[in-house]
Write a protein that holds these residues in place. Sequence first.
Motif, PDB file in Angstrom:
ATOM      1  N   ARG A  18      -2.621  -9.101 -10.497  1.00  0.00           N
ATOM      2  CA  ARG A  18      -1.197  -9.290 -10.786  1.00  0.00           C
ATOM      3  C   ARG A  18      -0.308  -8.909  -9.611  1.00  0.00           C
ATOM      4  NH1 ARG A  18      -2.694  -6.953 -16.000  1.00  0.00           N
ATOM      5  NH2 ARG A  18      -3.256  -8.718 -17.312  1.00  0.00           N
ATOM      6  N   LEU A  19      -0.918  -8.424  -8.531  1.00  0.00           N
ATOM      7  CA  LEU A  19      -0.155  -8.023  -7.353  1.00  0.00           C
ATOM      8  C   LEU A  19      -0.284  -9.047  -6.222  1.00  0.00           C
ATOM      9  CD1 LEU A  19       1.563  -5.956  -5.834  1.00  0.00           C
ATOM     10  CD2 LEU A  19      -0.547  -4.713  -5.295  1.00  0.00           C
ATOM     11  N   VAL A  20      -1.491  -9.423  -5.896  1.00  0.00           N
ATOM     12  CA  VAL A  20      -1.721 -10.305  -4.741  1.00  0.00           C
ATOM     13  C   VAL A  20      -0.926 -11.610  -4.820  1.00  0.00           C
ATOM     14  CG1 VAL A  20      -3.477 -11.636  -3.487  1.00  0.00           C
ATOM     15  CG2 VAL A  20      -3.933  -9.264  -4.140  1.00  0.00           C
ATOM     16  N   PRO A  21      -0.867 -12.299  -5.966  1.00  0.00           N
ATOM     17  CA  PRO A  21      -0.146 -13.580  -5.990  1.00  0.00           C
ATOM     18  C   PRO A  21       1.349 -13.483  -5.665  1.00  0.00           C
ATOM     19  CG  PRO A  21      -1.592 -13.404  -7.889  1.00  0.00           C
ATOM     20  CD  PRO A  21      -1.575 -12.049  -7.228  1.00  0.00           C
ATOM     21  N   VAL A  22       1.960 -12.325  -5.840  1.00  0.00           N
ATOM     22  CA  VAL A  22       3.397 -12.201  -5.574  1.00  0.00           C
ATOM     23  C   VAL A  22       3.689 -11.716  -4.155  1.00  0.00           C
ATOM     24  CG1 VAL A  22       3.938 -11.870  -8.009  1.00  0.00           C
ATOM     25  CG2 VAL A  22       3.623  -9.865  -6.541  1.00  0.00           C
ATOM     26  N   LEU A  23       2.649 -11.464  -3.369  1.00  0.00           N
ATOM     27  CA  LEU A  23       2.832 -11.019  -1.987  1.00  0.00           C
ATOM     28  C   LEU A  23       3.119 -12.204  -1.081  1.00  0.00           C
ATOM     29  CD1 LEU A  23      -0.146  -8.507  -1.747  1.00  0.00           C
ATOM     30  CD2 LEU A  23       2.250  -8.002  -2.271  1.00  0.00           C
ATOM     31  N   ASP A  25       2.381 -14.714   1.606  1.00  0.00           N
ATOM     32  CA  ASP A  25       1.169 -15.321   2.165  1.00  0.00           C
ATOM     33  C   ASP A  25      -0.125 -14.718   1.598  1.00  0.00           C
ATOM     34  OD1 ASP A  25      -0.277 -17.108   3.656  1.00  0.00           O
ATOM     35  OD2 ASP A  25       0.203 -16.205   5.593  1.00  0.00           O
ATOM     36  N   PRO A  26      -0.293 -14.769   0.280  1.00  0.00           N
ATOM     37  CA  PRO A  26      -1.458 -14.146  -0.345  1.00  0.00           C
ATOM     38  C   PRO A  26      -2.797 -14.760   0.059  1.00  0.00           C
ATOM     39  CG  PRO A  26      -0.295 -15.489  -1.945  1.00  0.00           C
ATOM     40  CD  PRO A  26       0.557 -15.441  -0.708  1.00  0.00           C
ATOM     41  N   ASP A  27      -2.821 -16.054   0.345  1.00  0.00           N
ATOM     42  CA  ASP A  27      -4.085 -16.688   0.720  1.00  0.00           C
ATOM     43  C   ASP A  27      -4.593 -16.172   2.062  1.00  0.00           C
ATOM     44  OD1 ASP A  27      -4.045 -18.160  -1.636  1.00  0.00           O
ATOM     45  OD2 ASP A  27      -3.114 -19.904  -0.688  1.00  0.00           O
ATOM     46  N   SER A  28      -3.691 -16.049   3.027  1.00  0.00           N
ATOM     47  CA  SER A  28      -4.080 -15.517   4.331  1.00  0.00           C
ATOM     48  C   SER A  28      -4.523 -14.064   4.214  1.00  0.00           C
ATOM     49  CB  SER A  28      -2.913 -15.644   5.309  1.00  0.00           C
ATOM     50  OG  SER A  28      -3.261 -15.081   6.551  1.00  0.00           O
ATOM     51  N   LEU A  29      -3.787 -13.278   3.440  1.00  0.00           N
ATOM     52  CA  LEU A  29      -4.151 -11.876   3.219  1.00  0.00           C
ATOM     53  C   LEU A  29      -5.558 -11.784   2.640  1.00  0.00           C
ATOM     54  CD1 LEU A  29      -3.579  -8.817   2.973  1.00  0.00           C
ATOM     55  CD2 LEU A  29      -2.454  -9.333   0.788  1.00  0.00           C
ATOM     56  N   VAL A 103      -8.052   0.396   7.352  1.00  0.00           N
ATOM     57  CA  VAL A 103      -7.358   0.216   6.078  1.00  0.00           C
ATOM     58  C   VAL A 103      -6.709  -1.164   6.000  1.00  0.00           C
ATOM     59  CG1 VAL A 103      -5.584   1.162   4.540  1.00  0.00           C
ATOM     60  CG2 VAL A 103      -6.896   2.703   6.020  1.00  0.00           C
ATOM     61  N   CYS A 104      -6.908  -1.822   4.832  1.00  0.00           N
ATOM     62  CA  CYS A 104      -6.287  -3.105   4.558  1.00  0.00           C
ATOM     63  C   CYS A 104      -5.873  -3.140   3.095  1.00  0.00           C
ATOM     64  CB  CYS A 104      -7.247  -4.251   4.888  1.00  0.00           C
ATOM     65  SG  CYS A 104      -8.772  -4.245   3.918  1.00  0.00           S
ATOM     66  N   GLY A 105      -5.090  -4.136   2.720  1.00  0.00           N
ATOM     67  CA  GLY A 105      -4.739  -4.285   1.312  1.00  0.00           C
ATOM     68  C   GLY A 105      -3.254  -4.364   1.046  1.00  0.00           C
ATOM     69  N   ALA A 106      -2.847  -3.863  -0.144  1.00  0.00           N
ATOM     70  CA  ALA A 106      -1.479  -4.039  -0.617  1.00  0.00           C
ATOM     71  C   ALA A 106      -0.967  -2.779  -1.334  1.00  0.00           C
ATOM     72  CB  ALA A 106      -1.428  -5.224  -1.579  1.00  0.00           C
ATOM     73  N   GLY A 134      -0.329  -6.593   3.128  1.00  0.00           N
ATOM     74  CA  GLY A 134       0.769  -7.428   2.670  1.00  0.00           C
ATOM     75  C   GLY A 134       1.732  -6.684   1.777  1.00  0.00           C
ATOM     76  N   SER A 135       2.932  -7.218   1.738  1.00  0.00           N
ATOM     77  CA  SER A 135       3.993  -6.752   0.849  1.00  0.00           C
ATOM     78  C   SER A 135       4.713  -7.981   0.309  1.00  0.00           C
ATOM     79  CB  SER A 135       5.007  -5.877   1.604  1.00  0.00           C
ATOM     80  OG  SER A 135       4.429  -4.679   2.050  1.00  0.00           O
ATOM     81  N   ARG A 136       5.520  -7.778  -0.712  1.00  0.00           N
ATOM     82  CA  ARG A 136       6.290  -8.899  -1.253  1.00  0.00           C
ATOM     83  C   ARG A 136       7.340  -9.371  -0.243  1.00  0.00           C
ATOM     84  NH1 ARG A 136       8.130  -5.663  -6.048  1.00  0.00           N
ATOM     85  NH2 ARG A 136       7.347  -4.085  -4.622  1.00  0.00           N
ATOM     86  N   ARG A 137       7.986  -8.432   0.421  1.00  0.00           N
ATOM     87  CA  ARG A 137       9.030  -8.768   1.393  1.00  0.00           C
ATOM     88  C   ARG A 137       8.555  -8.448   2.808  1.00  0.00           C
ATOM     89  NH1 ARG A 137      11.284  -6.872  -3.059  1.00  0.00           N
ATOM     90  NH2 ARG A 137      11.157  -4.687  -2.434  1.00  0.00           N
ATOM     91  N   ALA A 138       8.867  -9.338   3.737  1.00  0.00           N
ATOM     92  CA  ALA A 138       8.485  -9.143   5.143  1.00  0.00           C
ATOM     93  C   ALA A 138       9.083  -7.862   5.703  1.00  0.00           C
ATOM     94  CB  ALA A 138       8.918 -10.345   5.980  1.00  0.00           C
TER      95      ALA A 138
END
Length: 182
Positions: A18-23, A25-29, A103-106, A134-138
């Motif tokens: 429920r988090l990744v899709p709203v970030l 560029d989720p596909d690249s992440l 470290v990687c992720g959201a 990734g984050s929702r906002r750049a």
Amino acid sequence: MLLSAREGLLVVVDMQARLVPVLADPDSLSARVQFLLRAAAQLSVPVLASEQYPKGLGHTVQEVADYLPEGAVVQKMTFSAMREPAFREALETGGAGRRQAVVCGAETHVCVLQTAAELVAAGYATTLVADAVGSRRASDRTAGLDRLRDLGCQVATSEMVVFEWLERAGTDAFRRLAPLIK
């Protein structure tokens, strides 16, 4: 200091359904996190992953979960995985004395930032993977990266990490990972 597969461990923070899709560029992440996980598997780099309140945010997205080792996921309620006793225990036992954390992720400015900052405070040489957070906002992602640099994290890209872990061309691991490098 360059990264070493023999000294490193990979920490995947909250790559959840429920988090990744709203970030942004989720596909690249997801692709960059998968790349790191595949390299970690080839190079015997231990992996730990966290899930923030999975009842609300869901579990790790399938395209990432497919590459996580058995037993790698620790559930948490704290924003920093380092404040979760089960994560710290897994870090000490599964990390086998390794002191380089990648470290990687959201999200970059929340759970990634707090986890990475506390890894630094605990004495880990910590590298944040800029193209695998990734984050929702750049603006939040940029502020998170900047703050983590100020707090003592190195910042690298996923290719930088993997090439440093590999150390040299011509090895079996290099041949297996070369097709993933695009």
